[in-house]
Motif scaffolding. Structure first.
Motif, mmCIF file in Angstrom:
data_model
loop_
_atom_site.group_PDB
_atom_site.id
_atom_site.type_symbol
_atom_site.label_atom_id
_atom_site.label_comp_id
_atom_site.label_asym_id
_atom_site.label_seq_id
_atom_site.Cartn_x
_atom_site.Cartn_y
_atom_site.Cartn_z
ATOM 1 N N THR A 76 82.319 -12.292 -47.692
ATOM 2 C CA THR A 76 83.368 -12.782 -46.797
ATOM 3 C C THR A 76 83.248 -14.291 -46.547
ATOM 4 O OG1 THR A 76 82.065 -12.314 -44.798
ATOM 5 C CG2 THR A 76 83.481 -10.554 -45.635
ATOM 6 N N GLN A 77 82.065 -14.855 -46.784
ATOM 7 C CA GLN A 77 81.870 -16.288 -46.554
ATOM 8 C C GLN A 77 82.390 -17.149 -47.703
ATOM 9 O OE1 GLN A 77 77.701 -16.796 -45.717
ATOM 10 N NE2 GLN A 77 77.892 -16.031 -43.629
ATOM 11 N N GLN A 78 82.630 -16.529 -48.860
ATOM 12 C CA GLN A 78 83.095 -17.303 -50.009
ATOM 13 C C GLN A 78 84.420 -18.004 -49.705
ATOM 14 O OE1 GLN A 78 83.618 -15.042 -53.623
ATOM 15 N NE2 GLN A 78 83.573 -16.879 -54.898
ATOM 16 N N ALA A 79 85.347 -17.288 -49.079
ATOM 17 C CA ALA A 79 86.640 -17.879 -48.737
ATOM 18 C C ALA A 79 86.474 -19.031 -47.748
ATOM 19 C CB ALA A 79 87.569 -16.821 -48.163
ATOM 20 N N MET A 80 85.530 -18.902 -46.821
ATOM 21 C CA MET A 80 85.288 -19.967 -45.844
ATOM 22 C C MET A 80 84.774 -21.227 -46.528
ATOM 23 S SD MET A 80 83.370 -17.814 -42.841
ATOM 24 C CE MET A 80 83.921 -16.170 -42.363
ATOM 25 N N VAL A 81 83.851 -21.043 -47.468
ATOM 26 C CA VAL A 81 83.289 -22.176 -48.202
ATOM 27 C C VAL A 81 84.386 -22.895 -48.978
ATOM 28 C CG1 VAL A 81 81.771 -22.810 -50.125
ATOM 29 C CG2 VAL A 81 80.961 -21.230 -48.364
ATOM 30 N N LEU A 82 85.210 -22.137 -49.682
ATOM 31 C CA LEU A 82 86.267 -22.751 -50.491
ATOM 32 C C LEU A 82 87.340 -23.403 -49.617
ATOM 33 C CD1 LEU A 82 86.617 -20.047 -53.281
ATOM 34 C CD2 LEU A 82 85.662 -22.340 -53.518
ATOM 35 N N GLU A 83 87.616 -22.804 -48.460
ATOM 36 C CA GLU A 83 88.594 -23.384 -47.536
ATOM 37 C C GLU A 83 88.135 -24.769 -47.081
ATOM 38 O OE1 GLU A 83 90.980 -21.890 -43.581
ATOM 39 O OE2 GLU A 83 88.818 -21.523 -43.666
ATOM 40 N N ALA A 84 86.846 -24.882 -46.754
ATOM 41 C CA ALA A 84 86.316 -26.174 -46.318
ATOM 42 C C ALA A 84 86.297 -27.182 -47.468
ATOM 43 C CB ALA A 84 84.906 -25.986 -45.749
ATOM 44 N N ARG A 85 85.908 -26.725 -48.654
ATOM 45 C CA ARG A 85 85.924 -27.615 -49.820
ATOM 46 C C ARG A 85 87.337 -28.121 -50.093
ATOM 47 N NH1 ARG A 85 83.379 -25.385 -55.198
ATOM 48 N NH2 ARG A 85 84.164 -27.435 -55.849
ATOM 49 N N ARG A 86 88.324 -27.264 -49.894
ATOM 50 C CA ARG A 86 89.718 -27.633 -50.181
ATOM 51 C C ARG A 86 90.176 -28.792 -49.308
ATOM 52 N NH1 ARG A 86 94.047 -29.203 -51.009
ATOM 53 N NH2 ARG A 86 95.819 -28.153 -52.022
ATOM 54 N N GLN A 87 89.626 -28.906 -48.116
ATOM 55 C CA GLN A 87 90.002 -29.990 -47.219
ATOM 56 C C GLN A 87 89.266 -31.288 -47.537
ATOM 57 O OE1 GLN A 87 92.520 -29.651 -44.954
ATOM 58 N NE2 GLN A 87 92.725 -27.649 -45.937
ATOM 59 N N LEU A 88 87.999 -31.178 -47.927
ATOM 60 C CA LEU A 88 87.149 -32.355 -48.071
ATOM 61 C C LEU A 88 87.069 -32.923 -49.480
ATOM 62 C CD1 LEU A 88 84.132 -31.273 -45.818
ATOM 63 C CD2 LEU A 88 85.888 -32.957 -45.276
ATOM 64 N N GLU A 89 87.021 -32.059 -50.474
ATOM 65 C CA GLU A 89 86.704 -32.535 -51.825
ATOM 66 C C GLU A 89 87.826 -33.360 -52.466
ATOM 67 O OE1 GLU A 89 83.477 -30.860 -54.963
ATOM 68 O OE2 GLU A 89 84.598 -29.454 -53.711
ATOM 69 N N PRO A 90 89.094 -32.992 -52.306
ATOM 70 C CA PRO A 90 90.140 -33.865 -52.846
ATOM 71 C C PRO A 90 90.096 -35.266 -52.244
ATOM 72 C CG PRO A 90 91.040 -31.690 -52.407
ATOM 73 C CD PRO A 90 89.673 -31.722 -51.795
ATOM 74 N N LEU A 91 89.806 -35.355 -50.954
ATOM 75 C CA LEU A 91 89.703 -36.655 -50.295
ATOM 76 C C LEU A 91 88.530 -37.451 -50.866
ATOM 77 C CD1 LEU A 91 90.371 -38.751 -48.138
ATOM 78 C CD2 LEU A 91 89.061 -37.382 -46.490
ATOM 79 N N ALA A 92 87.393 -36.808 -51.035
ATOM 80 C CA ALA A 92 86.223 -37.486 -51.596
ATOM 81 C C ALA A 92 86.521 -38.019 -52.986
ATOM 82 C CB ALA A 92 85.031 -36.538 -51.638
ATOM 83 N N THR A 93 87.218 -37.230 -53.777
ATOM 84 C CA THR A 93 87.536 -37.633 -55.150
ATOM 85 C C THR A 93 88.508 -38.812 -55.158
ATOM 86 O OG1 THR A 93 87.286 -35.306 -55.754
ATOM 87 C CG2 THR A 93 88.233 -36.762 -57.408
ATOM 88 N N ARG A 94 89.484 -38.786 -54.258
ATOM 89 C CA ARG A 94 90.429 -39.909 -54.175
ATOM 90 C C ARG A 94 89.707 -41.200 -53.805
ATOM 91 N NH1 ARG A 94 93.217 -42.095 -49.941
ATOM 92 N NH2 ARG A 94 92.891 -40.314 -48.539
ATOM 93 N N LEU A 95 88.773 -41.105 -52.870
ATOM 94 C CA LEU A 95 88.057 -42.290 -52.420
ATOM 95 C C LEU A 95 87.133 -42.862 -53.488
ATOM 96 C CD1 LEU A 95 87.140 -41.201 -48.766
ATOM 97 C CD2 LEU A 95 88.895 -42.829 -49.467
ATOM 98 N N MET A 96 86.572 -42.003 -54.319
ATOM 99 C CA MET A 96 85.617 -42.483 -55.320
ATOM 100 C C MET A 96 86.297 -43.050 -56.564
ATOM 101 S SD MET A 96 84.153 -38.918 -56.997
ATOM 102 C CE MET A 96 83.319 -39.609 -58.422
ATOM 103 N N ALA A 97 87.581 -42.784 -56.736
ATOM 104 C CA ALA A 97 88.268 -43.146 -57.981
ATOM 105 C C ALA A 97 88.183 -44.631 -58.296
ATOM 106 C CB ALA A 97 89.733 -42.696 -57.926
ATOM 107 N N GLY A 98 88.214 -45.466 -57.294
ATOM 108 C CA GLY A 98 88.150 -46.904 -57.536
ATOM 109 C C GLY A 98 86.769 -47.481 -57.331
ATOM 110 N N ASN A 99 85.771 -46.612 -57.310
ATOM 111 C CA ASN A 99 84.413 -47.052 -56.952
ATOM 112 C C ASN A 99 83.381 -46.593 -57.985
ATOM 113 O OD1 ASN A 99 82.766 -48.403 -54.985
ATOM 114 N ND2 ASN A 99 82.000 -46.406 -54.319
ATOM 115 N N ILE A 100 83.814 -46.488 -59.246
ATOM 116 C CA ILE A 100 82.938 -45.941 -60.286
ATOM 117 C C ILE A 100 82.452 -47.061 -61.196
ATOM 118 C CG2 ILE A 100 82.753 -44.262 -62.156
ATOM 119 C CD1 ILE A 100 85.060 -42.726 -60.836
ATOM 120 N N SER A 101 81.157 -47.280 -61.200
ATOM 121 C CA SER A 101 80.551 -48.329 -62.020
ATOM 122 C C SER A 101 80.477 -47.866 -63.475
ATOM 123 C CB SER A 101 79.143 -48.635 -61.524
ATOM 124 O OG SER A 101 78.285 -47.522 -61.753
#
Length: 222
Positions: A76-101
């Motif tokens: 039952t916790q799998q859905a909770m983990v993915l729900e939280a990732r869905r909110q945070l991970e796209p934002l993290a990826t957007r922020l890192m796009a212009g910051n890759i050496s």
């Protein structure tokens, strides 16, 4: 160069985390500190520090006079983990796009190549190692450390659920979605990176919704 106590603790944590994620330390099993020291290959202090982190992340429970219990899987916790990732991970990826050496660009390319090879050979454990490497790149290049700190625990739990549900279909899906994210990052396209990462997590959510039994047709590494 000799490893520092901090790096030894980090390496001990990585080794024990991998054993938990891949069920070599089985869910619900009870182990001793001595056993973990032998399995990790590091001394008492680094392993104790690793145990503290694993307990904090909810992967291990310290039971006085009984030992250390590997946290049982709770589907039952799998859905909770993915729900939280869905909110945070796209934002993290957007922020890192212009910051890759250039160094991390090469690592992303190598990561995509390794994942693709694992998809061809059906190597689920190899894919998980590459997935962890991808997460480390996100951690190193996303300029908001509060997001990556929150993601670290979620990603570990997600890998654990992934391994116990993994089929060849899930492996191929995960690789395809990751490669799309990496391609957007290499192009420096922040909007596309955010979109493809959202699609990646959505794909995992959809797959989890159709998989009712953890471990069904589970892939074996190698």
């Amino acid at each position: 160069m000799r490893a520092t106590p901090e790096s030894q603790s980090r390496l001990a944590y990585f080794e024990l985390e991998k054993l938990i994620v891949t069920s070599k330390l089985a869910p619900g099993s009870v182990v001793t500190e001595k056993q973990l020291i032998a399995l990790a290959g590091y001394g008492r202090t680094p392993v104790r520090e690793a145990i503290q982190k694993l307990e904090w992340q909810g992967l291990m429970q310290v039971r006085p006079r009984a030992g250390l219990q590997i946290t049982p899987l709770n589907p039952t916790q799998q859905a909770m983990v993915l729900e939280a990732r869905r909110q945070l991970e796209p934002l993290a990826t957007r922020l890192m796009a212009g910051n890759i050496s250039p160094t991390y660009r090469k690592r992303l390319i190598d990561c995509a190549k390794t994942m693709t090879e694992c998809s061809i050979t059906g190597d689920s454990e190899g894919y998980l190692a590459a997935d962890r490497h991808f997460d480390e790149i996100v951690e190193a290049t996303c300029p908001n450390p509060f997001i990556t700190q929150a993601l670290a625990t979620l990603q570990t739990h997600s890998r654990r659920f992934w391994f116990h549900s993994a089929t060849r279909q899930l492996l191929e899906l995960s690789v395809d979605l990751h490669v799309r994210v990496i391609r957007a990052l290499l192009n420096g396209d922040a909007a596309q990176a955010e979109k493809t990462m959202a699609a990646l997590v959505d794909g995992l959510i959809d797959y989890a919704g159709t998989t009712s039994v953890i471990g069904k047709e589970r892939l074996q590494g190698g």
